[in-house]
Scaffold this active site. Sequence first.
Site, PDB file in Angstrom:
ATOM      1  N   LYS A   1       5.779 -10.216  -0.580  1.00 39.35           N
ATOM      2  CA  LYS A   1       6.377 -11.452  -0.625  1.00 39.35           C
ATOM      3  C   LYS A   1       5.328 -12.415  -1.608  1.00 39.35           C
ATOM      4  O   LYS A   1       5.684 -13.503  -1.820  1.00 39.35           O
ATOM      5  CB  LYS A   1       6.108 -12.118   0.860  1.00 39.35           C
TER       6      LYS A   1
HETATM    7  N1  GLU Z   1       3.343 -14.042  11.381  1.00 37.16           N
HETATM    8  C1  GLU Z   1       3.788 -12.493  11.086  1.00 37.16           C
HETATM    9  C2  GLU Z   1       4.491 -12.856   9.755  1.00 37.16           C
HETATM   10  O1  GLU Z   1       3.987 -13.724   8.984  1.00 37.16           O
HETATM   11  C3  GLU Z   1       4.865 -12.177  11.965  1.00 37.16           C
HETATM   12  C4  GLU Z   1       4.776 -10.695  12.644  1.00 37.16           C
HETATM   13  C5  GLU Z   1       5.683 -10.607  13.700  1.00 37.16           C
HETATM   14  O2  GLU Z   1       6.866 -10.800  13.736  1.00 37.16           O
HETATM   15  O3  GLU Z   1       5.157 -10.041  14.874  1.00 37.16           O
HETATM   16  O4  GLU Z   1       5.080 -12.036   9.245  1.00 37.16           O
END
Ligand code: GLU
Length: 495
Positions: free
Chosen positions: A259
């Site tokens: 990303k």
């Molecule tokens: N906060 C995580 C991310 O940025 C999400 C991971 C999850 O879905 O458990 O991808």
Amino acid sequence: MEIRTRFAPSPTGFLHIGGLRTALFSFLWARKNSGKFILRVEDTDKARTVPGALENIVQTLTDFGLTPDEGFYWDNGLKSRGELGPYLQSERLDIYKKHAEELVSNKHAYYCFCTEQRLEQSRKEQQEKKLPPKYDKHCLNLTADEIKSKLSSNQPHVIRLNVPSDQVVRFTDLVHGEIKVSTNDVDDQVLLKSDGFPTYHLAVVVDDHLMNITHIIRGEEWIPSTPKHILLYSAFGWESPQFVHPPNILAKSGKKLSKREGDVAVKDFLEKGYLAEALLNFVAFLGWNPKTEQEIFNLRELIESFSLEKINRSGAVLDFDKLDWINGLYIRNMKIEELFARVVPFLVKAGIKTENYPKSFLEKVLLLEQERLKKLSEVGERVKYFFEDPQYDPQLLIWKKSDKKIILDNLQKLQNFLQTLPSEKFAKESIEREVKQFIESQGMKTGEALWPLRVALSGLDASPGPFEIMDVFGALSEGKEIILKRLNRAAEILF
Ligand code: GLU
């Protein structure tokens, strides 16, 4: 039981293709089961928070029709709704603290007062012995009195998960099947940091539980974290939800997309002129397949066809040729008024002063290119010749092995003939009929007349045919004049 899924982005960057896929699959599974789709924001890593990222993520999802039922959504601004909030992790710090302390009191977690230097030293020693770096449970041996005194003197501390040794953590991933990990390979993960913030692992488990999430759908890169989560669920005595990890999205080179690469931001795709509905259709196929021949799906059809069993295990390759193909198809199927509304910003960006032209003309220009257009951003380059006088390559004006003199003569004759026609004749059928009759009456060879005519009108190697172009110019009051002027200039160049 109500099916509840969530998308849990961290606002560390704009929504990227992988995030859109996670959100889409979570949305589809919830809708398919008449369940709920929740948008929770995981903003516990303050240092990595990017201003505007939260707004971009939420607004983009809404633009794609993936509106969450609970948590954050976009309605002329950032809003949040639902009974189980707050949906922003930084507003739930007391909840995490309470839960971390609960684990301490039942011995599944413990206070750790180790300094950064000590941890560094111990990591070094482990590295020298070629051991994987793991916390050595030093603080697990502190007595109750020692802990009490350190806490009362406000010594900086974290709370760590007490991972038991020699056990096997198992879980079933609905895509990858059973996954087993030895607890000897799991570190005593920090759950609560010294600044009172939770780590991702604690926060994600507490929130998924408190928000009654039944299916955690997220990228494959989170599989290695899942054993820690399973240990946490069992430490709390909670039932764990179902885990679904769609495969990584790979670049054509086979490398994992990151990303951090700007070009995977959804915003960039939209700016390049991909349509949201085409992009969504494309993204649905990144790791999922309906197992039929059908390739074109709108959101409603995706909901109907989606199922977790049809998610593939192996990497989904980002194939931009396929995206172009799908996008072109959506463009072709679009009503001209709608296409027009979406294309105007791209025309303006290409320097075309759309406000100076009648809509009927602009729509005709578009209709001519609609069949060939792959991305809206190509439109300026493709239709430029309608708005500015072409630069001619004299060689291009000459049909195959023909003679310059013949071409010049034909162009001049055509110009004189077109001059005699009333403006109303500059419409597709009539102009074609008139010009063809004229060519025949003069004994001209078709190629030697129509090729230079077309090049004189467009200046291009490849373009729509001369009758189509004249038909479009016919929508302008000064259309006939423009046509004659172009023929005149082309003739001058050959002269
Ligand atoms: N906060 C995580 C991310 O940025 C999400 C991971 C999850 O879905 O458990 O991808």
